[in-house]
Write a protein that holds these residues in place. Structure first.
Motif, mmCIF file in Angstrom:
data_model
loop_
_atom_site.group_PDB
_atom_site.id
_atom_site.type_symbol
_atom_site.label_atom_id
_atom_site.label_comp_id
_atom_site.label_asym_id
_atom_site.label_seq_id
_atom_site.Cartn_x
_atom_site.Cartn_y
_atom_site.Cartn_z
ATOM 1 N N THR B 13 0.698 -1.123 -0.081
ATOM 2 C CA THR B 13 0.023 0.032 0.120
ATOM 3 C C THR B 13 0.900 1.099 0.065
ATOM 4 O O THR B 13 2.185 1.094 0.369
ATOM 5 C CB THR B 13 -0.808 0.092 1.128
ATOM 6 O OG1 THR B 13 -1.819 0.880 0.987
ATOM 7 C CG2 THR B 13 -0.242 0.332 2.430
ATOM 8 N N GLU B 14 0.280 2.333 -0.407
ATOM 9 C CA GLU B 14 0.835 3.645 -0.298
ATOM 10 C C GLU B 14 0.922 4.368 1.106
ATOM 11 O O GLU B 14 -0.149 4.318 1.610
ATOM 12 C CB GLU B 14 0.440 4.233 -1.390
ATOM 13 C CG GLU B 14 0.666 3.988 -3.013
ATOM 14 C CD GLU B 14 0.128 4.649 -4.031
ATOM 15 O OE1 GLU B 14 0.657 4.490 -4.981
ATOM 16 O OE2 GLU B 14 -0.524 5.539 -3.866
ATOM 17 N N THR B 15 1.908 5.237 1.129
ATOM 18 C CA THR B 15 1.766 5.892 2.575
ATOM 19 C C THR B 15 0.440 6.900 2.421
ATOM 20 O O THR B 15 0.053 7.493 1.500
ATOM 21 C CB THR B 15 3.022 7.021 2.280
ATOM 22 O OG1 THR B 15 4.275 6.079 2.471
ATOM 23 C CG2 THR B 15 3.110 8.001 3.530
#
Lengths: 111, 112
Positions: B13-15
């Motif tokens: 997942t992305e920040t």
């Protein structure tokens, strides 16, 4: 605060070479001490529970013992399939069922 | 099948994204736990639950939220994922005080 210290961090054994792992603990009151085995990429797998000093449990080539300050996991005549990380954990009487884990001992058994 | 199941097995997942890790057990165990496992830190308790609708913080709860509306499910949500939350997450259940845990297979989460 509960503390669990395992030694050594890593252990390399020849097949058939017996050895012992140490788990030293500090708790206000011990409800139970637990040993787990963890293989790479998997969750810990339960091995033993010890509840009082002097108690011993055995399973195949593994034997766990307990004193008031520490526990030992003895591996007798290990085989390569005994290679794993062995985790020790304590449950304090005040912990609401929570376990405090040590960092583990990584055991490698070579043929 | 009886046991404790975690999903997904792997997640990237992305920040800043919200992500939920699922945990389901079939034994009707009262106690459920979430741990994270990192090199150098071992297993650290994030949250635990003694029964449905009863949850409490563990050693490292910041940035995480849990709920337990049903005995069998104990989801863990990262509200806004950070790179420091990259880890392997284990769910466990227990029949009660004095009993050991049964662990799930873990979720390997990478936050990029």
């Amino acid at each position: 605060e509960d503390q669990v210290t395992q030694s050594p961090e890593a252990l390399r054994l020849q097949e058939g070479e017996s050895s012992s792992l140490n788990c030293s603990y500090t708790v206000s009151g011990l409800r139970g001490l637990f040993w787990y085995r963890q293989d790479p990429g998997k969750g810990p797998e339960f091995l033993f529970t010890l509840y009082s000093a002097g108690e011993e449990k055995e399973k195949e080539r593994l034997k766990a013992t307990l004193t008031k300050k520490e526990s030992f996991l003895h591996i007798t005549a290990p085989k390569p399939e005994d290679s794993a990380t062995y985790l020790c954990a304590v449950q304090d009487v005040d912990s609401w069922g929570k376990l405090q884990f040590g960092a583990g001992t990584q055991v490698v058994v070579t043929p | 099948d009886a046991g404790i199941t975690q999903s997904p097995r792997y997640k990237i997942t992305e920040t800043g994204r919200q992500v939920t890790l699922m945990c389901h057990q079939t034994w009707s165990h009262s106690y459920m736990f979430w741990y994270r496992q990192d090199l150098g830190h071992g297993l650290r308790l994030i949250y635990y639950s003694a029964a449905a609708d009863i949850t409490d913080k563990g050693e490292v709860p910041d940035g995480y939220v849990v709920s337990r509306s049903k005995t069998e499910n104990f989801p863990l949500t990262l509200e806004s994922a950070t790179r420091s939350q990259t880890s392997v997450y284990f769910c466990a259940s227990s029949a009660g005080i004095g009993y050991g845990y049964t662990f799930g297979s873990g979720t390997r989460l990478t936050v990029v």
